[in-house]
Scaffold this motif. Sequence first.
Motif, PDB file in Angstrom:
ATOM      1  N   CYS A  20       0.821  -1.204   0.000  1.00 27.65           N
ATOM      2  CA  CYS A  20       0.000   0.000   0.000  1.00 27.65           C
ATOM      3  C   CYS A  20       0.860   1.260   0.000  1.00 27.65           C
ATOM      4  O   CYS A  20       1.786   1.396   0.789  1.00 27.65           O
ATOM      5  N   GLU A  21       0.517   2.195  -0.889  1.00 21.94           N
ATOM      6  CA  GLU A  21       1.291   3.429  -1.029  1.00 21.94           C
ATOM      7  C   GLU A  21       0.456   4.684  -0.781  1.00 21.94           C
ATOM      8  O   GLU A  21       0.930   5.785  -1.016  1.00 21.94           O
ATOM      9  N   ASN A  22      -0.790   4.499  -0.338  1.00 20.97           N
ATOM     10  CA  ASN A  22      -1.686   5.635  -0.116  1.00 20.97           C
ATOM     11  C   ASN A  22      -2.455   5.490   1.186  1.00 20.97           C
ATOM     12  O   ASN A  22      -3.662   5.695   1.231  1.00 20.97           O
ATOM     13  N   VAL A  24      -2.641   7.287   3.875  1.00 16.02           N
ATOM     14  CA  VAL A  24      -3.308   8.512   4.334  1.00 16.02           C
ATOM     15  C   VAL A  24      -4.245   9.039   3.258  1.00 16.02           C
ATOM     16  O   VAL A  24      -5.417   9.322   3.524  1.00 16.02           O
ATOM     17  N   ASP A  25      -3.744   9.135   2.038  1.00 13.42           N
ATOM     18  CA  ASP A  25      -4.541   9.710   0.952  1.00 13.42           C
ATOM     19  C   ASP A  25      -5.837   8.942   0.708  1.00 13.42           C
ATOM     20  O   ASP A  25      -6.860   9.539   0.369  1.00 13.42           O
ATOM     21  N   ASP A  26      -5.801   7.617   0.885  1.00  8.93           N
ATOM     22  CA  ASP A  26      -6.997   6.806   0.661  1.00  8.93           C
ATOM     23  C   ASP A  26      -7.828   6.597   1.931  1.00  8.93           C
ATOM     24  O   ASP A  26      -8.808   5.867   1.918  1.00  8.93           O
ATOM     25  N   PRO A  56       1.126  13.616   4.719  1.00  7.95           N
ATOM     26  CA  PRO A  56       0.887  12.380   3.970  1.00  7.95           C
ATOM     27  C   PRO A  56       2.150  11.767   3.346  1.00  7.95           C
ATOM     28  O   PRO A  56       2.309  10.548   3.359  1.00  7.95           O
ATOM     29  N   GLU A  57       3.047  12.577   2.827  1.00 10.89           N
ATOM     30  CA  GLU A  57       4.251  12.038   2.185  1.00 10.89           C
ATOM     31  C   GLU A  57       5.043  11.128   3.109  1.00 10.89           C
ATOM     32  O   GLU A  57       5.697  10.195   2.656  1.00 10.89           O
ATOM     33  N   ASN A  60       2.220   7.762   3.913  1.00 14.87           N
ATOM     34  CA  ASN A  60       1.419   7.062   2.905  1.00 14.87           C
ATOM     35  C   ASN A  60       1.836   5.611   2.703  1.00 14.87           C
ATOM     36  O   ASN A  60       1.059   4.815   2.185  1.00 14.87           O
ATOM     37  N   SER A  61       3.038   5.249   3.104  1.00 10.65           N
ATOM     38  CA  SER A  61       3.486   3.865   2.971  1.00 10.65           C
ATOM     39  C   SER A  61       4.432   3.521   4.114  1.00 10.65           C
ATOM     40  O   SER A  61       5.011   4.414   4.744  1.00 10.65           O
TER      41      SER A  61
END
Length: 76
Positions: A20-22, A24-26, A56-57, A60-61
Amino acid sequence: MEELIEILEDINPEVDYGACENLVDDGILTSFELVLLVTQINDSFGVSIPPTWIVPENFNSAAAMFRMIRRLEEGE
């Protein structure tokens, strides 16, 4: 990295943190979980995450979190 994955899995075992790479964003990590995560990272790794780094950066992962932890350990 293994310790970080364990912390993440304690918070939400349903997520594949390696892929998963998102987070926070998701909305996979809620604001409450993010606060819990910051606290556990601070305690487990002996670092202090500045409020300006809680973006988030950096969350996020698992890989991004691990890079952030390493930067903090190096005194950046």
